[in-house]
Design a protein around this motif. Sequence first.
Motif, mmCIF file in Angstrom:
data_model
loop_
_atom_site.group_PDB
_atom_site.id
_atom_site.type_symbol
_atom_site.label_atom_id
_atom_site.label_comp_id
_atom_site.label_asym_id
_atom_site.label_seq_id
_atom_site.Cartn_x
_atom_site.Cartn_y
_atom_site.Cartn_z
ATOM 1 N N THR A 5 -2.760 6.725 -1.043
ATOM 2 C CA THR A 5 -2.428 6.573 -2.363
ATOM 3 C C THR A 5 -1.271 5.250 -2.280
ATOM 4 O OG1 THR A 5 -0.562 8.184 -2.292
ATOM 5 C CG2 THR A 5 -2.612 8.794 -3.235
ATOM 6 N N HIS A 6 -1.067 4.581 -3.343
ATOM 7 C CA HIS A 6 -0.021 3.622 -3.620
ATOM 8 C C HIS A 6 1.174 4.286 -3.157
ATOM 9 C CE1 HIS A 6 2.775 1.685 -6.276
ATOM 10 N NE2 HIS A 6 2.030 0.471 -6.106
ATOM 11 N N GLU A 7 1.504 5.654 -3.468
ATOM 12 C CA GLU A 7 2.720 6.023 -3.381
ATOM 13 C C GLU A 7 3.134 6.379 -1.695
ATOM 14 O OE1 GLU A 7 0.859 7.317 -5.782
ATOM 15 O OE2 GLU A 7 2.001 6.567 -7.338
ATOM 16 N N THR A 8 1.817 6.890 -1.093
ATOM 17 C CA THR A 8 1.930 7.019 0.486
ATOM 18 C C THR A 8 2.044 5.592 1.117
ATOM 19 O OG1 THR A 8 0.177 8.628 0.261
ATOM 20 C CG2 THR A 8 0.509 7.708 2.479
ATOM 21 N N VAL A 9 1.582 4.497 0.585
ATOM 22 C CA VAL A 9 1.839 2.923 1.273
ATOM 23 C C VAL A 9 3.354 2.807 1.114
ATOM 24 C CG1 VAL A 9 1.582 0.549 1.044
ATOM 25 C CG2 VAL A 9 -0.370 2.356 1.146
ATOM 26 N N LYS A 14 8.716 2.383 3.360
ATOM 27 C CA LYS A 14 10.225 2.548 3.330
ATOM 28 C C LYS A 14 10.694 3.123 4.812
ATOM 29 C CE LYS A 14 13.687 5.042 0.769
ATOM 30 N NZ LYS A 14 14.221 6.025 -0.264
ATOM 31 N N LEU A 15 9.791 3.807 5.141
ATOM 32 C CA LEU A 15 10.356 4.523 6.555
ATOM 33 C C LEU A 15 10.319 3.577 7.575
ATOM 34 C CD1 LEU A 15 8.181 7.850 6.377
ATOM 35 C CD2 LEU A 15 10.745 7.575 6.124
ATOM 36 N N ALA A 25 0.670 -3.055 -2.910
ATOM 37 C CA ALA A 25 0.476 -1.644 -2.099
ATOM 38 C C ALA A 25 -0.917 -1.354 -2.449
ATOM 39 C CB ALA A 25 1.458 -0.700 -2.869
ATOM 40 N N GLU A 26 -1.659 -1.235 -3.665
ATOM 41 C CA GLU A 26 -2.831 -0.875 -3.977
ATOM 42 C C GLU A 26 -3.881 -1.613 -3.147
ATOM 43 O OE1 GLU A 26 -5.184 1.761 -5.421
ATOM 44 O OE2 GLU A 26 -3.192 1.297 -6.259
ATOM 45 N N LEU A 27 -3.779 -2.837 -2.821
ATOM 46 C CA LEU A 27 -4.589 -3.321 -1.761
ATOM 47 C C LEU A 27 -4.438 -2.891 -0.199
ATOM 48 C CD1 LEU A 27 -6.620 -5.641 -0.733
ATOM 49 C CD2 LEU A 27 -4.635 -7.149 -0.325
ATOM 50 N N LEU A 28 -3.326 -2.717 0.088
ATOM 51 C CA LEU A 28 -2.729 -2.128 1.425
ATOM 52 C C LEU A 28 -3.327 -0.570 1.509
ATOM 53 C CD1 LEU A 28 0.858 -3.312 1.869
ATOM 54 C CD2 LEU A 28 -1.231 -3.942 3.192
ATOM 55 N N ALA A 29 -3.369 -0.029 0.484
ATOM 56 C CA ALA A 29 -3.799 1.603 0.423
ATOM 57 C C ALA A 29 -5.435 1.537 0.561
ATOM 58 C CB ALA A 29 -3.566 2.068 -1.100
#
Length: 98
Positions: A5-9, A14-15, A25-29
């Motif tokens: 998900t976008h949130e996971t990415v 952040k980590l 983020a959507e493309l990376l997901a």
Amino acid sequence: MTDITHETVEHYAKLANLAFDPADAELLARQLGSILSHVEKIAELNLDDVPATRFVLPQEPAHREDEVRPSLGAEQALANAPDTESHHFLVPKVINVK
């Protein structure tokens, strides 16, 4: 395809202290999900009879016998140094200690 998900990415970015445009983020997901799907497919293969390899092509050992040879003297080692003092390289200070 593995769901990322976008949130996971954003969480992993952040980590890892990574910064990127939130629109990416959507493309990376999608890309990460695709990569993980390929990894899962490879994990399904039975590789018990496949020997571990370091190189795809046969390699000759790159090792050579140790051979004692004379090293450079201080004068020769420092010959092209821009600044020296008492057989040492002088370099500009790059860390400011307060």
